[in-house]
Motif scaffolding. Structure first.
Motif, PDB file in Angstrom:
ATOM      1  N   VAL A 272       0.907  -1.209   0.011  1.00  0.00           N
ATOM      2  CA  VAL A 272       0.113  -0.066  -0.068  1.00  0.00           C
ATOM      3  C   VAL A 272       0.805   1.042   0.232  1.00  0.00           C
ATOM      4  N   PRO A 273       0.190   2.193  -0.597  1.00  0.00           N
ATOM      5  CA  PRO A 273       0.908   3.847  -0.416  1.00  0.00           C
ATOM      6  C   PRO A 273       1.376   3.976   0.869  1.00  0.00           C
ATOM      7  N   GLY A 274       2.507   4.860   1.113  1.00  0.00           N
ATOM      8  CA  GLY A 274       3.109   5.222   2.222  1.00  0.00           C
ATOM      9  C   GLY A 274       2.170   5.876   3.160  1.00  0.00           C
ATOM     10  N   ALA A 275       1.005   6.822   2.629  1.00  0.00           N
ATOM     11  CA  ALA A 275       0.254   7.518   3.369  1.00  0.00           C
ATOM     12  C   ALA A 275      -0.722   6.578   3.950  1.00  0.00           C
ATOM     13  N   TYR A 276      -1.106   5.519   3.377  1.00  0.00           N
ATOM     14  CA  TYR A 276      -2.133   4.548   3.915  1.00  0.00           C
ATOM     15  C   TYR A 276      -1.558   3.791   4.954  1.00  0.00           C
ATOM     16  N   ARG A 277      -0.180   3.460   4.585  1.00  0.00           N
ATOM     17  CA  ARG A 277       0.803   2.847   5.758  1.00  0.00           C
ATOM     18  C   ARG A 277       0.634   3.483   7.114  1.00  0.00           C
ATOM     19  N   HIS A 278       0.999   4.686   7.120  1.00  0.00           N
ATOM     20  CA  HIS A 278       0.786   5.537   8.193  1.00  0.00           C
ATOM     21  C   HIS A 278      -0.354   6.291   8.425  1.00  0.00           C
ATOM     22  N   GLY A 279      -1.426   5.782   8.043  1.00  0.00           N
ATOM     23  CA  GLY A 279      -2.690   6.579   8.338  1.00  0.00           C
ATOM     24  C   GLY A 279      -3.202   6.269   9.719  1.00  0.00           C
ATOM     25  N   ARG A 280      -4.511   6.843   9.927  1.00  0.00           N
ATOM     26  CA  ARG A 280      -5.112   6.703  11.361  1.00  0.00           C
ATOM     27  C   ARG A 280      -5.581   5.303  11.474  1.00  0.00           C
ATOM     28  N   LEU A 281      -6.174   4.532  10.533  1.00  0.00           N
ATOM     29  CA  LEU A 281      -6.503   3.105  10.440  1.00  0.00           C
ATOM     30  C   LEU A 281      -5.334   2.375  10.002  1.00  0.00           C
ATOM     31  N   HIS A 282      -5.168   1.327  10.879  1.00  0.00           N
ATOM     32  CA  HIS A 282      -3.989   0.435  10.628  1.00  0.00           C
ATOM     33  C   HIS A 282      -4.247   0.050   9.084  1.00  0.00           C
ATOM     34  N   CYS A 283      -3.116  -0.170   8.503  1.00  0.00           N
ATOM     35  CA  CYS A 283      -3.391  -0.499   7.167  1.00  0.00           C
ATOM     36  C   CYS A 283      -3.693  -2.117   6.679  1.00  0.00           C
ATOM     37  N   ALA A 284      -3.857  -2.958   7.853  1.00  0.00           N
ATOM     38  CA  ALA A 284      -4.098  -4.204   7.889  1.00  0.00           C
ATOM     39  C   ALA A 284      -5.776  -4.504   8.126  1.00  0.00           C
ATOM     40  N   THR A 285      -6.438  -3.332   8.658  1.00  0.00           N
ATOM     41  CA  THR A 285      -7.492  -3.487   9.202  1.00  0.00           C
ATOM     42  C   THR A 285      -8.584  -4.008   8.321  1.00  0.00           C
ATOM     43  N   ARG A 286      -8.842  -3.536   7.077  1.00  0.00           N
ATOM     44  CA  ARG A 286      -9.764  -3.885   6.220  1.00  0.00           C
ATOM     45  C   ARG A 286      -9.753  -5.327   5.603  1.00  0.00           C
ATOM     46  N   THR A 287      -8.274  -5.578   5.326  1.00  0.00           N
ATOM     47  CA  THR A 287      -7.951  -7.026   4.958  1.00  0.00           C
ATOM     48  C   THR A 287      -8.450  -8.235   5.958  1.00  0.00           C
ATOM     49  N   PHE A 288      -7.869  -7.628   7.323  1.00  0.00           N
ATOM     50  CA  PHE A 288      -8.218  -8.631   8.313  1.00  0.00           C
ATOM     51  C   PHE A 288      -9.839  -8.849   8.364  1.00  0.00           C
ATOM     52  N   GLN A 289     -10.409  -7.802   8.454  1.00  0.00           N
ATOM     53  CA  GLN A 289     -11.877  -7.798   8.330  1.00  0.00           C
ATOM     54  C   GLN A 289     -12.719  -8.714   7.297  1.00  0.00           C
ATOM     55  N   ALA A 290     -12.008  -8.458   6.225  1.00  0.00           N
ATOM     56  CA  ALA A 290     -12.630  -9.062   5.104  1.00  0.00           C
ATOM     57  C   ALA A 290     -12.346 -10.730   5.174  1.00  0.00           C
ATOM     58  N   LEU A 291     -11.165 -11.072   5.516  1.00  0.00           N
ATOM     59  CA  LEU A 291     -10.850 -12.556   5.718  1.00  0.00           C
ATOM     60  C   LEU A 291     -11.685 -13.089   6.816  1.00  0.00           C
ATOM     61  N   ARG A 292     -11.931 -12.333   7.988  1.00  0.00           N
ATOM     62  CA  ARG A 292     -12.651 -12.831   9.006  1.00  0.00           C
ATOM     63  C   ARG A 292     -14.212 -13.303   8.639  1.00  0.00           C
ATOM     64  N   ILE A 293     -14.633 -12.011   7.852  1.00  0.00           N
ATOM     65  CA  ILE A 293     -16.092 -12.056   7.516  1.00  0.00           C
ATOM     66  C   ILE A 293     -15.992 -13.146   6.390  1.00  0.00           C
ATOM     67  N   ALA A 294     -15.213 -13.460   5.732  1.00  0.00           N
ATOM     68  CA  ALA A 294     -15.142 -14.571   4.494  1.00  0.00           C
ATOM     69  C   ALA A 294     -15.192 -15.661   5.318  1.00  0.00           C
ATOM     70  N   ILE A 295     -14.150 -16.006   6.014  1.00  0.00           N
ATOM     71  CA  ILE A 295     -13.882 -17.351   6.673  1.00  0.00           C
ATOM     72  C   ILE A 295     -15.165 -17.927   7.792  1.00  0.00           C
ATOM     73  N   ASN A 296     -15.768 -17.028   8.327  1.00  0.00           N
ATOM     74  CA  ASN A 296     -16.750 -17.391   9.163  1.00  0.00           C
ATOM     75  C   ASN A 296     -18.311 -17.040   8.426  1.00  0.00           C
ATOM     76  N   ARG A 297     -18.276 -16.914   7.254  1.00  0.00           N
ATOM     77  CA  ARG A 297     -19.634 -16.567   6.596  1.00  0.00           C
ATOM     78  C   ARG A 297     -20.368 -15.701   7.208  1.00  0.00           C
ATOM     79  N   GLU A 298     -19.881 -14.637   7.844  1.00  0.00           N
ATOM     80  CA  GLU A 298     -20.720 -13.770   8.786  1.00  0.00           C
ATOM     81  C   GLU A 298     -21.991 -13.170   8.236  1.00  0.00           C
TER      82      GLU A 298
END
Ligand SMILES: C[S@@+](CC[C@H](N)C(=O)[O-])C[C@H]1O[C@@H](n2cnc3c(N)ncnc32)[C@H](O)[C@@H]1O
Length: 297
Positions: free
Chosen positions: A184-210
């Motif tokens: 990801v771009p530098g600004a996103y890497r150092h943004g307010r939201l951790h740059c892995a937040t959305r990827t982790f959310q997506a994987l969690r939703i998918a794996i648990n078919r939430e």
């Protein structure tokens, strides 16, 4: 979270029967049990065995007034049938991942602790987050990150994952975080939201078919409420909240409405609660009441 609000909006009363579809460690359940007194009954459901064990310990003092069921809330109808309850006075869904799940490195839900890429709420399920990350074709991985994580750098991240796993499969949360960081771009890497937040959310939703089971469970919940019974749904991200909002709206409309929505705008935690618990900032609760069945003319 929203403890007082849940008890108030569920209109918990002594002697009432309630279902907590996501009992977790039993925080809401305990508060409800205190209000409903010796003649009340609470059924608590969770698909995570650790949660059921922890809730069992916390709620032991309530004895026969609490029934705990390990399973998915998609089987709500059957679960209530198994304890002989055809209708109840209130049903709570406090969706998503729990703090104990997030805080336990070995469960693999957290990007800030190193652990296996697991993310299963129910560890009897065969597929882990590592299976998705190492097995999905790039295009499907990117779509998943986009749809379930609303991740705008989904394509870049998917491309970086596929490149990394060509050398060796990704096995740990920190390995995945480092690939995301590199993509990801530098600004996103150092943004307010951790740059892995959305990827982790997506994987969690998918794996648990939430999201798959939620709409059906909300419909079943509406059917299982006695007239005047309340449905409370707490969501932590916009995808879940949208499903709750649309399901309530659909059941409150049409020629034979089953529900009346009680919250035009979602209820949110107080400033104090948000100060004490930053996760509370994203919580939104929607509430509806079961209407009596219309009599045939
Ligand atoms: C936010 S926590 C609930 C915390 C709980 N209200 C408390 O006071 O401790 C969400 C819980 O729901 C469970 N869960 C999520 N989806 C579920 C599903 N489809 N069926 C059953 N349990 C589920 C998770 O395992 C987790 O323990």
């Amino acid at each position: 979270m929203l403890l007082d609000e849940v008890v108030a909006w569920l209109a918990c009363r002594p002697g009432g029967r309630y279902v907590d579809c996501t009992v977790g460690r039993g925080g809401h359940a305990e508060r409800i049990l205190e209000v409903i007194g010796p003649d009340g009954l609470l059924v608590g459901i969770d698909r995570d065995e650790d949660a059921i064990r922890a809730a069992g310990e916390r709620l032991r003092r309530f004895g026969e007034r609490v029934r705990l069921i390990g399973g998915n809330f998609s089987g709500l109808r059957e679960h209530l049938g198994s304890v002989g309850l055809p209708a109840v006075d209130g049903i709570l869904f406090d969706l998503g991942v729990s703090s104990p799940q997030l805080d336990s490195a070995e469960r693999g839900f957290s990007f800030s602790q190193d652990g296996p890429l697991d993310m299963r709420m129910d560890r009897r399920e065969p597929r882990t987050a590592a299976d998705l990350v190492n097995g999905l074709p790039e295009r499907e991985l990117a779509d998943l990150l986009y749809h379930y994580g609303e991740e705008r750098f989904s394509r870049r991240i998917a491309r970086a994952i596929v490149a990394a796993r060509a050398t060796a499969p990704l096995r740990t949360t920190f390995e995945l975080v480092s690939v995301i960081r590199s993509a990801v771009p530098g600004a996103y890497r150092h943004g307010r939201l951790h740059c892995a937040t959305r990827t982790f959310q997506a994987l969690r939703i998918a794996i648990n078919r939430e999201l798959e089971s939620l709409e059906g469970a909300l419909r079943d919940a509406a059917d299982l409420l006695a007239p005047g019974g309340r449905l409370c749904v707490i969501a932590f991200h916009s995808l879940e909240d949208r499903i709750a909002k649309q399901a309530i709206r659909a059941m409150a409309g049409g020629p034979e409405p089953r529900l009346r929505s009680l919250t035009k705008k979602p209820v949110t935690p107080s400033e104090r609660e948000c100060g004490e618990n930053p996760r509370a900032r994203s919580a939104k609760m929607r509430v509806a009441e079961r209407l009596p069945a219309r009599r045939a003319a």
